[in-house]
Motif scaffolding. Sequence first.
Motif, PDB file in Angstrom:
ATOM      1  N   ARG C 118      -1.865  47.729  12.352  1.00 37.95           N
ATOM      2  CA  ARG C 118      -1.026  46.758  13.035  1.00 37.95           C
ATOM      3  C   ARG C 118      -1.474  45.341  12.700  1.00 37.95           C
ATOM      4  NH1 ARG C 118       1.814  48.358  17.214  1.00 37.95           N
ATOM      5  NH2 ARG C 118       0.251  49.962  17.540  1.00 37.95           N
ATOM      6  N   HIS C 122       0.869  42.677  10.760  1.00 38.34           N
ATOM      7  CA  HIS C 122       1.210  41.369  11.304  1.00 38.34           C
ATOM      8  C   HIS C 122       0.749  40.247  10.402  1.00 38.34           C
ATOM      9  CE1 HIS C 122       3.044  43.001  14.694  1.00 38.34           C
ATOM     10  NE2 HIS C 122       2.050  43.006  15.548  1.00 38.34           N
ATOM     11  N   TRP C 125       3.489  39.968   8.046  1.00 34.98           N
ATOM     12  CA  TRP C 125       4.658  39.366   8.685  1.00 34.98           C
ATOM     13  C   TRP C 125       4.530  37.846   8.743  1.00 34.98           C
ATOM     14  CZ3 TRP C 125       3.521  36.916  13.346  1.00 34.98           C
ATOM     15  CH2 TRP C 125       4.591  36.221  13.879  1.00 34.98           C
ATOM     16  N   PRO C 235       7.964  43.994  19.204  1.00 31.50           N
ATOM     17  CA  PRO C 235       7.855  42.590  19.589  1.00 31.50           C
ATOM     18  C   PRO C 235       9.202  41.948  19.918  1.00 31.50           C
ATOM     19  CG  PRO C 235       6.509  43.032  17.672  1.00 31.50           C
ATOM     20  CD  PRO C 235       7.309  44.265  17.923  1.00 31.50           C
ATOM     21  N   ARG C 273       8.680  35.507  19.994  1.00 30.51           N
ATOM     22  CA  ARG C 273       8.284  36.688  19.234  1.00 30.51           C
ATOM     23  C   ARG C 273       7.035  36.399  18.409  1.00 30.51           C
ATOM     24  NH1 ARG C 273      13.963  37.080  19.385  1.00 30.51           N
ATOM     25  NH2 ARG C 273      14.414  36.043  17.426  1.00 30.51           N
ATOM     26  N   ARG C 277       3.432  38.468  18.757  1.00 31.91           N
ATOM     27  CA  ARG C 277       2.691  39.088  17.662  1.00 31.91           C
ATOM     28  C   ARG C 277       1.304  38.501  17.512  1.00 31.91           C
ATOM     29  NH1 ARG C 277       7.994  39.246  14.956  1.00 31.91           N
ATOM     30  NH2 ARG C 277       8.606  41.433  14.775  1.00 31.91           N
ATOM     31  N   GLU C 280      -0.710  40.159  19.948  1.00 26.80           N
ATOM     32  CA  GLU C 280      -0.952  41.551  19.551  1.00 26.80           C
ATOM     33  C   GLU C 280      -2.099  41.661  18.565  1.00 26.80           C
ATOM     34  OE1 GLU C 280       2.460  43.540  18.057  1.00 26.80           O
ATOM     35  OE2 GLU C 280       3.390  43.683  20.023  1.00 26.80           O
ATOM     36  N   ALA C 326       4.205  48.778  14.138  1.00 24.06           N
ATOM     37  CA  ALA C 326       4.078  47.332  14.187  1.00 24.06           C
ATOM     38  C   ALA C 326       5.417  46.676  14.452  1.00 24.06           C
ATOM     39  CB  ALA C 326       3.497  46.820  12.879  1.00 24.06           C
ATOM     40  N   ARG C 327       6.503  47.337  14.112  1.00 25.04           N
ATOM     41  CA  ARG C 327       7.821  46.755  14.272  1.00 25.04           C
ATOM     42  C   ARG C 327       8.567  47.275  15.470  1.00 25.04           C
ATOM     43  NH1 ARG C 327       5.888  46.776   9.787  1.00 25.04           N
ATOM     44  NH2 ARG C 327       5.935  44.740   8.827  1.00 25.04           N
ATOM     45  N   ASP C 378      11.542  40.753  11.366  1.00 25.38           N
ATOM     46  CA  ASP C 378      10.543  41.477  10.575  1.00 25.38           C
ATOM     47  C   ASP C 378      11.003  42.876  10.168  1.00 25.38           C
ATOM     48  OD1 ASP C 378       7.083  42.510  11.084  1.00 25.38           O
ATOM     49  OD2 ASP C 378       8.173  41.942   9.287  1.00 25.38           O
TER      50      ASP C 378
END
Lengths: 187, 329, 386
Positions: C118, C122, C125, C235, C273, C277, C280, C326-327, C378
């Motif tokens: 994760r 990210h 991302w 997210p 968002r 993240r 996170e 993760a998404r 994402d």
Amino acid sequence: MDRNGGFWSELGPLTRAVGRTMGMTLRNFLRRPVTIQYPDVQRAYPDRFRGVLALTYDKETGAENCIGCRLCEYICPPQVIKVEMLKAPGRNYAKTFTLELYACEFCELCVQVCPTDAIIMMKSLDLATADRRELLLDKDRLHTIGLQFEPSWATGTRLRDMQAPPKAPREAKAAAKGEESAEGKAE
Amino acid sequence: MSVPPVALQALGAFILLNAVILMVTYVTLLERKFAARMQSRIGPYYVGRPHGWLQPIADALKLMMKEDIVPTASDRWVYNLAPIVFLIPCVLIFATIPFAPGLGLADLNIGILFFLAVSALEIVGLFMGGWGSNNKYALLSAMRGVNQIISYDLPFLFAALVPVVLTGSLQMSAIVAAQQGLWFVAYPVLGQLAFVGYVIATIAAENRVPFDILEAESELVAGFRVEYSGMKFALIQLGEYAHVLGTSFLGALLFLGGWLGPGPAWLGPLWFLLKAVLIFLLVTWVRWSFVRIRVDQILGISWKLLLPATVLLLLVTGLVVAAGGGGGP
Amino acid sequence: MDVEARKIVEIGYGGNERLIMNMGPQHPSAHGVFRAILVLEGETVVAVDAVIGYLHRCHEKLAETLTYVQYPSIASKTDYVSAMTSELAYVSVVEKVGKIEVPKRAQYLRVLAAELQRVASHCLWLGTWCLDMGGALGGGATVFLYCMRERETILDLFESLTGARLLYGFHQPGGTRYDVPAGWADRCRETIAVIEGRVEEYEAMLDDNAFFLVRTQGVGVITPELAQEIGLSGPLIRGSGIAYDVRRAEPYSSYEDFDFKVPVETAADCYARYRVRMQEFRESIKIVRQVLDGLPPGPISSRPGVKSVGQVRVPKGEGYARVEGARGEVGCYLVADGGAKPYRLKWRGASFSNLSVLPHIIPGHKVADVVAIMGSVDPVFGEVDR
């Protein structure tokens, strides 16, 4: 940024924010670059690196390890391995063994299932060519690769032992008949 | 032996032009290395190890050898002339900059005015490029570019005029001479604000990030330059970087004291170069730190923020100078 | 999308003429192969028609031809950026339907892999989002290279663990295939300590950055009702104020043993968002530390090591297992018929549902905002098209 009235009160935080961002960039300027100048400098591959595939010879006798059992052919998800068995007295061999490296997934499943640790992966991926046909590896090429590069840690036995707890070896079984069943169950 | 002065000036111009082109090509290398270090990498390395010294030469040779593709539906004359029309003002501005007392090709007594006026002429070349390409997206980018450059040339002008007012003369060497005691960037409050305004306006007037909506990614991959290849592209790139370097030189002259610096007088041009490179690096540092903003936000900053601020600054400077006894004629 | 908009193809610049523009399958603001047909009025987007399927590789049919032992390596190729969670979804459903137990150590290793993945996902991302917004030659590229630098260190960890950097083949029904080598735990701790520091740097660079804020605040607002109606997860829905995380809603693989917060923001725009993240990152690092501290000894699989292709047979049954990728929520629905191959496998890709929100939130924004919104959604097209 196009707020008329509130601009002057925001000027302070804005300047600080801009300064912080540019400060971060400057901080990175003073760090060492992380570039590794390949191919002048080679990266150290980890032990378990899944590189190109190879066939091995037995260390003591020098005979080919592969017995042509075709387990690797059956388990390969993209079906890139093709084996023909050659029956011989004592043990079998592989008559032909082709591996299409250009379609290989490098998933290491063939290594995992091999009962004789014949097929292994090397700690190198240096097999770039300009002609895809050179990546259709036949048995001789696979054996050559096995002698050319450094082998990875992973062999079939080791992977299988790692994935499930090994049973106690035969000698210990024979010697300690009483406790070994309890030992095996406790795992 | 009597050499006609025209011949001497032509020779001087030729030398200066070559020097400018050399400086500009090597300043691209400097930018690439600087940006690379800020991103934890090395930048050009192999061509001319270990620091990529020959990279700009290699790039220039590569661009010269590339195929020159001309779109069939383009407006021939406009399309082909645009890079030259773009390049000429960007290089001409160097003619007015004196690199040392007396060492300038044309140290006009309206130097600043000439510089600012000529540097704004690149808009014509830019628009010619966008129009002549017969490409919807090039045209869109050219229109945005014209809009942006015009909006930011005004604050640029006003910020550049603050040192002029403090000196009382438009002649560049006079401005430098007036900084003997104190560089204008160190002038309390007014100098710093003018410098900041100048740098921001410079970044925007040259379409540098964060104001480079001209070449925004998903629609306008290279902006008005999208249809150019080979030598014409090289000329446009040359013009752009020459313009950045030219305004950096001007900034060094106006705010950082030009060729003034410790040491013997012949070190002057070196100090000047150093200061100009410093401003260039500042612009580059900003470029590689920020994301870009939308076109309406860019124009908002100019018209609602920067222009009133610089006009106010100029007025205050004028008041201060007048109250302090007035500058020169 | 209304039919009237489809018919108009005039190109005009003054007034209400509409322009249909393709943000085609190949465009510089990457994210994968995705075609968005935008209908523009001047600079404002009026309608969006999303066309997907450019990356369809028949995963679900492939699953019917490969056995339970072969498919986990392929499963990682759906969400290839976050491969560990994709594999986890598949082996979870196989274990659920086949009633296969997973030993404690394997569960902890799975959590470790998923959370490290994760963090890596990210990183990607953030890097690609800033790259899209800031341009390939500018501040965006700087943040991109920083994030890649961090992601490479995590991939180095995975390389020491499994031997591969991107697509691992780490999971097998019954547990995992690889165990932690010697010295790996210490290296892992060092790496995540460094990454924690770098995440603070990213926040310092971006949180108050005026340019970043004007590009992301107020842009792409997803109301909670819309989020729930479309079935968003991850997210996206947590940025709209709804605290839904599969790790809390239906804990799997010993997630109930760990103490972590589920970050939720209410502003519902791109900036919210982004904040979700970034938090996170921290929560995942916290979980990784807890796992490393409490990793129990024991076997890493309840089944013997893979020796033959038909080793795992799942009795007749069907079931659905989901994980928090993760998404968003990545799920697998399995119909087993007693053999070594599934009868039917259905993937629920998180990005597939997340992408459906685009036609609802993009109209009204400028073209430049489309990129910002796409980045904050994402998508990974391996999951969308499978």
